[in-house]
Design an enzyme around this catalytic site. Structure first.
Site, short mmCIF file in Angstrom:
data_model
loop_
_atom_site.label_atom_id
_atom_site.label_comp_id
_atom_site.label_asym_id
_atom_site.label_seq_id
_atom_site.Cartn_x
_atom_site.Cartn_y
_atom_site.Cartn_z
N HIS A 1 1.11 -1.79 -0.05
CA HIS A 1 0.23 0.07 -0.13
C HIS A 1 0.94 1.09 -0.13
CE1 HIS A 1 -2.87 2.95 1.22
NE2 HIS A 1 -3.81 1.55 1.28
N ASP B 1 -7.75 -4.88 -0.35
CA ASP B 1 -8.51 -5.49 -1.13
C ASP B 1 -8.00 -7.32 -1.48
OD1 ASP B 1 -7.97 -3.45 -4.05
OD2 ASP B 1 -9.63 -3.79 -2.86
C1 SDX Z 1 -6.11 0.18 -3.46
O1 SDX Z 1 -4.25 4.55 -2.13
C2 SDX Z 1 -5.37 4.17 -1.59
O2 SDX Z 1 -5.42 4.69 -0.17
C3 SDX Z 1 -6.26 2.68 -2.34
C4 SDX Z 1 -6.98 2.12 -1.78
C5 SDX Z 1 -8.01 3.03 -1.12
O3 SDX Z 1 -9.08 2.57 -0.03
O4 SDX Z 1 -8.47 3.79 -2.19
O5 SDX Z 1 -6.33 2.20 -0.36
C6 SDX Z 1 -7.31 0.92 -2.06
O6 SDX Z 1 -5.97 0.52 -3.99
C7 SDX Z 1 -5.41 -0.37 -2.06
C8 SDX Z 1 -4.20 -1.39 -3.10
C9 SDX Z 1 -3.93 -2.39 -4.22
N1 SDX Z 1 -3.88 -2.27 -5.35
C10 SDX Z 1 -2.97 -3.97 -4.87
O7 SDX Z 1 -3.31 -4.64 -4.06
C11 SDX Z 1 -1.57 -4.13 -5.94
C12 SDX Z 1 -0.30 -4.92 -5.38
N2 SDX Z 1 -0.01 -3.33 -4.60
C13 SDX Z 1 1.32 -2.54 -5.25
O8 SDX Z 1 1.21 -2.77 -6.53
C14 SDX Z 1 2.31 -1.92 -4.93
O9 SDX Z 1 1.95 -2.37 -3.47
C15 SDX Z 1 0.81 -1.06 -4.30
C16 SDX Z 1 0.04 0.04 -5.84
C17 SDX Z 1 -0.03 -0.39 -3.55
C18 SDX Z 1 1.37 0.57 -4.03
O10 SDX Z 1 2.88 0.97 -5.02
P1 SDX Z 1 3.84 2.08 -4.32
O11 SDX Z 1 3.56 2.97 -3.22
O12 SDX Z 1 3.60 2.64 -5.46
O13 SDX Z 1 5.07 1.07 -3.76
P2 SDX Z 1 6.40 0.48 -5.01
O14 SDX Z 1 5.11 -0.18 -6.39
O15 SDX Z 1 6.90 1.73 -5.08
O16 SDX Z 1 6.70 -1.20 -4.09
C19 SDX Z 1 7.50 -0.70 -3.32
C20 SDX Z 1 8.76 -1.98 -3.26
C21 SDX Z 1 9.11 -2.59 -4.44
O17 SDX Z 1 10.10 -3.15 -4.60
P3 SDX Z 1 11.67 -2.23 -4.92
O18 SDX Z 1 12.06 -1.76 -6.05
O19 SDX Z 1 11.53 -1.43 -3.67
O20 SDX Z 1 12.49 -3.33 -5.10
O21 SDX Z 1 7.78 -3.26 -2.80
C22 SDX Z 1 7.73 -3.43 -4.00
C23 SDX Z 1 7.99 -2.92 -5.19
O22 SDX Z 1 8.33 -4.29 -6.42
N3 SDX Z 1 6.32 -4.40 -3.84
C24 SDX Z 1 5.91 -5.36 -3.72
C25 SDX Z 1 3.93 -5.01 -3.94
N4 SDX Z 1 4.04 -4.24 -3.76
C26 SDX Z 1 5.47 -3.43 -3.64
N5 SDX Z 1 6.26 -6.61 -4.52
C27 SDX Z 1 5.57 -7.51 -4.68
N6 SDX Z 1 4.03 -8.14 -5.08
C28 SDX Z 1 3.79 -6.50 -4.37
N7 SDX Z 1 1.86 -6.65 -4.35
#
Ligand code: SDX
Length: 428
Positions: free
Chosen positions: A307, A364
């Site tokens: 998140h 989710d």
């Molecule tokens: C919602 O903002 C809100 O409030 C949203 C929400 C709402 O109520 O409106 O809460 C609803 O959208 C919840 C999120 C739902 N999405 C997912 O479940 C999709 C999977 N999650 C990710 O794609 C990710 O965690 C996000 C998009 C939710 C957040 O992404 P960020 O904050 O941009 O973080 P990032 O992509 O920069 O990740 C940081 C690190 C990275 O690794 P490094 O580059 O540091 O090595 O964490 C890793 C990412 O690769 N990472 C994951 C991951 N999520 C982040 N690795 C594997 N699986 C994941 N799910």
């Protein structure tokens, strides 16, 4: 950094910027004079460190895993309130007394129907159309039937527009489900409360008496409460951005629906179930998929994990996980997907990759387990998210317009071509 201001040293000069105080949580550096004074702008991809506005609606603490609607902790709201009351709270800032609640509910019921032409509109969509695409189109079309852009200078007009959209949106959500299933649509029934009415519009069969199941209504009500608002998330920021151009409320919400559809945002609830089903069909080897999620060369992500703000448990996920367990027990359902989800959570939360990046289950991760138990098809999950988030979108849009936030227009750091002269095609 001296008390409530920040000093920036640049190009041999010092510049002071005031700090905007908060009730709780992040305080902000007011950089409204930064470019005029220094020629600099800030750059913050994804706005991870940037506040877009000052708001009084929802507060969340990502480190403590806390979420408040107008100051009330989500745990208390989820346990003691109901979705209609939460809609009032978000829109008006206070919990309603009995008279205010009744007037609000009556105000919504006044609009508890949708123009017949809208039925003809939904008929032209193919049954295979994704419900979120249908919902966004129908919501935008509502503008055609309610062309008057909302007069934000009149409280009555604003409240009517909110109550109208709340009433009609539940029909549009139910109708996208009926369209997807190939069932005839149902009209609203004003003898029911908001969630009962939605549930009946979705599941009433034309050839049998509809039986209201209180267990289902309670689970739906709780899920809608938990999705109602979440401060400046992607779809809410979209609704605010579109509304900042003084675009009407319905069209602004239609844009928010499209933003929510994305699998990184609200579309994740559909992606989670699809992921769990894939793991189940692949023999249930959760460790294999945890490794895939960690592999930078593999674009597989653990959907429902991570998140932007929560760097600990999403409090909504905790509540939904228990509600899923309770509901499946109450309904005598043994859903393998729930077992796999719990295994996945346990394996991931013991793995340093997730622990070090503070990746926890989000809202989710478990919600789809409940929707599935309620007989809602996977491609409808994000529509359910949209129905829950509607009062949040409207409340944030209303706050933005009443506070007179300026039109949103970010700047950029340009790294393209220098100025150059046009070359005729014969000389290229
Ligand atoms: C919602 O903002 C809100 O409030 C949203 C929400 C709402 O109520 O409106 O809460 C609803 O959208 C919840 C999120 C739902 N999405 C997912 O479940 C999709 C999977 N999650 C990710 O794609 C990710 O965690 C996000 C998009 C939710 C957040 O992404 P960020 O904050 O941009 O973080 P990032 O992509 O920069 O990740 C940081 C690190 C990275 O690794 P490094 O580059 O540091 O090595 O964490 C890793 C990412 O690769 N990472 C994951 C991951 N999520 C982040 N690795 C594997 N699986 C994941 N799910």
């Amino acid at each position: 950094m001296s008390q409530n201001k920040v000093i920036l040293n640049y190009d041999g000069q010092s510049f002071e910027y005031p700090v905007v105080e908060s009730t709780i949580g992040d305080r902000g550096i007011d950089i409204s004079k930064l470019r005029d004074q220094t020629g600099l702008i800030t750059l913050d991809l994804g706005y991870k460190n940037t506040g877009a506005t000052v708001s009084e609606i929802t507060y969340l603490d990502g480190d403590q895993g806390e979420l408040y609607y107008r100051g009330y902790p989500i745990e208390q709201i989820a346990e003691k309130s109901n979705f209609t009351e939460v809609m009032y709270l978000l829109l008006h800032g206070e919990l309603p007394n009995k008279e205010q609640f009744d007037n609000f509910e009556t105000g919504i019921k006044k609009y508890n129907f949708v123009a017949d032409e809208m039925k003809r509109l939904i008929d032209v969509f193919p049954r295979s159309a994704h419900p979120m695409g249908v919902l966004s189109s129908l919501t935008s079309a509502l503008t055609a039937f309610n062309p008057k852009a909302v007069n934000v200078n009149s409280k009555e007009d604003l409240d009517h527009a909110a109550e109208m959209l709340i009433a009609k949106f539940s029909h549009l959500c139910a109708w996208t489900y009926r369209k997807r299933m190939g069932f005839p649509i149902n009209h609203g029934d004003n003898s029911l409360n908001y969630v009962e009415n939605f549930y009946r519009m979705c599941f009433r069969r034309p050839n049998e008496e509809f039986v209201m199941n209180p267990v289902v209504v309670e689970a739906l009500d709780k899920l809608l409460i938990l999705h109602a608002d979440h401060e400046q998330n992607c779809s809410t920021s979209t609704v605010r951005m579109v509304g900042s151009a003084h675009t009407g409320l319905f069209a602004s919400v239609s844009a928010g629906i499209s933003a929510l559809w994305g699998p990184l945002h609200g579309g994740a609830n559909q992606a989670v179930i699809e992921m769990l089903e894939m793991i189940e069909q692949d023999g249930g080897d959760v460790a294999k998929y945890v490794e895939k999620a960690k592999n930078k060369d593999d674009n597989f992500r653990l959907m429902g994990f991570g998140h932007r703000v929560y760097k600990s448990f999403d409090p909504r996920a905790t509540i939904i996980k228990k509600a899923a367990d309770d509901l499946l027990n109450a309904m005598g359902i043994n859903d393998k997907a729930l077992d796999i989800a719990m295994q996945l959570e346990r394996v991931a939360l013991e793995d340093d990759y997730f622990v070090s990046r503070k990746l926890y289950p989000n809202v989710d991760f478990y919600s789809g387990i409940i929707y599935r138990a309620l007989g809602i098809p996977t491609e409808m999950f994000t529509v359910m998210f949209a129905l829950g988030r509607l009062p949040g979108w409207i409340s944030q849009w209303k706050e933005m317009r009443l506070k007179g936030d300026p039109i949103g227009r970010p700047r950029q750091v340009y790294q393209g071509a220098q100025k150059r002269d046009y070359i005729d095609i014969v000389n290229r």
